[in-house]
Enzyme design. Structure first.
Site, mmCIF file in Angstrom:
data_model
loop_
_atom_site.group_PDB
_atom_site.id
_atom_site.type_symbol
_atom_site.label_atom_id
_atom_site.label_comp_id
_atom_site.label_asym_id
_atom_site.label_seq_id
_atom_site.Cartn_x
_atom_site.Cartn_y
_atom_site.Cartn_z
ATOM 1 N N GLU A 1 0.834 -1.208 0.000
ATOM 2 C CA GLU A 1 0.000 0.000 0.000
ATOM 3 C C GLU A 1 0.871 1.262 0.000
ATOM 4 O O GLU A 1 0.790 2.111 0.888
ATOM 5 C CB GLU A 1 -0.974 -0.009 1.172
ATOM 6 N N GLU B 1 -6.071 -7.147 -1.772
ATOM 7 C CA GLU B 1 -6.696 -7.201 -0.450
ATOM 8 C C GLU B 1 -8.163 -6.811 -0.555
ATOM 9 O O GLU B 1 -8.505 -5.841 -1.232
ATOM 10 C CB GLU B 1 -6.040 -6.222 0.537
#
Length: 356
Positions: A166, A270
């Protein structure tokens, strides 16, 4: 045949290992994955995971029996064991062997941090503090290649590697933080990891992963800026949580535009949704926070990703169950346990079949 020497499209086609007699083999290359990073920690702390019928089984056996073909495992640098972060290299090596035993492909998630790496924080390892860009780049390269070499030496090289987690705002802050839209240093550091993966295992695809940002044009603009700064990647990874990242329509539009712009595989690295009421007070969860709602969410999400041209989907935090046995934390809520794929009795929720 060494699948790491094949193009990614061929790798994905070969990624469907033989299923046990109790399961029906999948017949397409769409990646169905689960992040299993907590599973070993939970099991060695006494958690006994149970399938839908209540039968106790090894964690990864349950995953394999429900027709998943990939798992995702994070690797930390010098983790201190707090809040589920025990994934040092010996831990990951054991997870890789377990995945191999169950005929599962592995996406290795390199955090380059002792703590959670996400848009809110990218933590520079203590061992690398004070280094200039050239030295830090060399440290990233040497560390990454060392990891790849150790995994290969035990016969478990990863099938895909995620360089950073991320990394919307860059990685390895402060040196690698994106400032004033300048990605130069960040791209240099990320490329050091990518180069190490490719040097150690030619043909192994590298994912650059961000949490989905804004609308589709914003997401495409981020990858364009990264590429303009010299950033290299084989695969695009997105986190998508509906309470944070918009609607299914937004996600599908992002996948389509990314595919058009870059011609590379796009994977939802995710996602998760609640089987029980969340502990954060979110009031924008689009499905009922029930076992059925969790299943319905995944059954609705999967065709959105497929029809937009996405190449796969991974569920995050699947084994976050009975965390009082293994979780060391400085706060009392355990929101992640409300969206795992196992309930408080460590029994699979119906959503374990949600990606099939």
């Amino acid at each position: 045949m060494n699948s790491r020497l094949l193009p990614l499209t061929a790798l994905l086609t070969l990624a469907l290992p033989a299923c046990s007699e109790a399961t029906t083999p999948q017949t397409d290359a769409f990646m169905r994955g689960v992040d299993v990073s907590e599973a070993r920690d939970a099991e060695r702390s006494g958690v006994q995971f149970r399938d839908l019928d209540g039968q106790v089984k090894p964690a990864l056996q349950i995953i394999r029996d429900h027709r998943y073909d990939w798992v995702r495992v994070r690797l930390m640098i010098d983790p201190d064991g707090r809040y589920g972060l025990t994934q040092d290299l010996p831990y990951v090596k054991a997870m890789m062997l377990d995945a191999q035993k169950h005929n599962l492909k592995v996406l290795l998630d390199l955090h380059y941090s002792h703590w959670w790496a996400d848009p809110g924080g990218q933590w520079l390892p203590e061992r690398w503090k004070g280094q200039d860009t050239a030295a830090l780049s060399a440290s990233v390269y040497d560390y990454t290649r060392g990891v790849m070499n150790e995994l290969a030496a035990q016969g478990t090289p990863p099938d895909m590697v995620q360089v950073g987690n991320e990394i919307n705002g860059g990685m390895l802050w402060e040196p690698g933080r994106i400032r004033n839209d300048d990605m130069t240093t960040f791209a240099t550091l990320a490329n050091a990891g990518t180069r190490a993966v490719h040097d150690a295992q030619p043909g192994t695809p590298v994912m650059i992963h961000i949490a989905k940002i804004g609308d589709a044009d914003d997401t495409v603009a981020w990858y364009r800026a990264f590429a303009k700064a010299g950033g290299q990647f084989d695969t695009i990874g997105l986190s998508y949580y509906p309470m944070w990242h918009g609607t299914f329509e937004d996600l599908g539009d992002s996948i389509r535009k990314l595919k058009t712009a870059f011609g590379k595989p796009v994977i939802v690295a995710e996602t998760a949704l609640y089987w029980d009421t969340n502990e954060k007070g979110y009031d924008n969860v689009p499905y009922p926070q029930t076992r059925q709602g969790q299943l319905d969410y995944l059954r609705a999400l999967t065709p959105v990703v497929r029809q937009a041209g996405g190449s796969g989907l991974f569920y995050w935090g699947a084994f976050w169950s009975q965390s009082s046995r293994w979780l060391k934390a400085d706060w009392t809520d355990d929101d992640a346990s409300r969206r795992s794929l196992f309930d408080d009795d460590a029994r699979a929720t119906p959503a374990i079949d949600g990606l099939n």
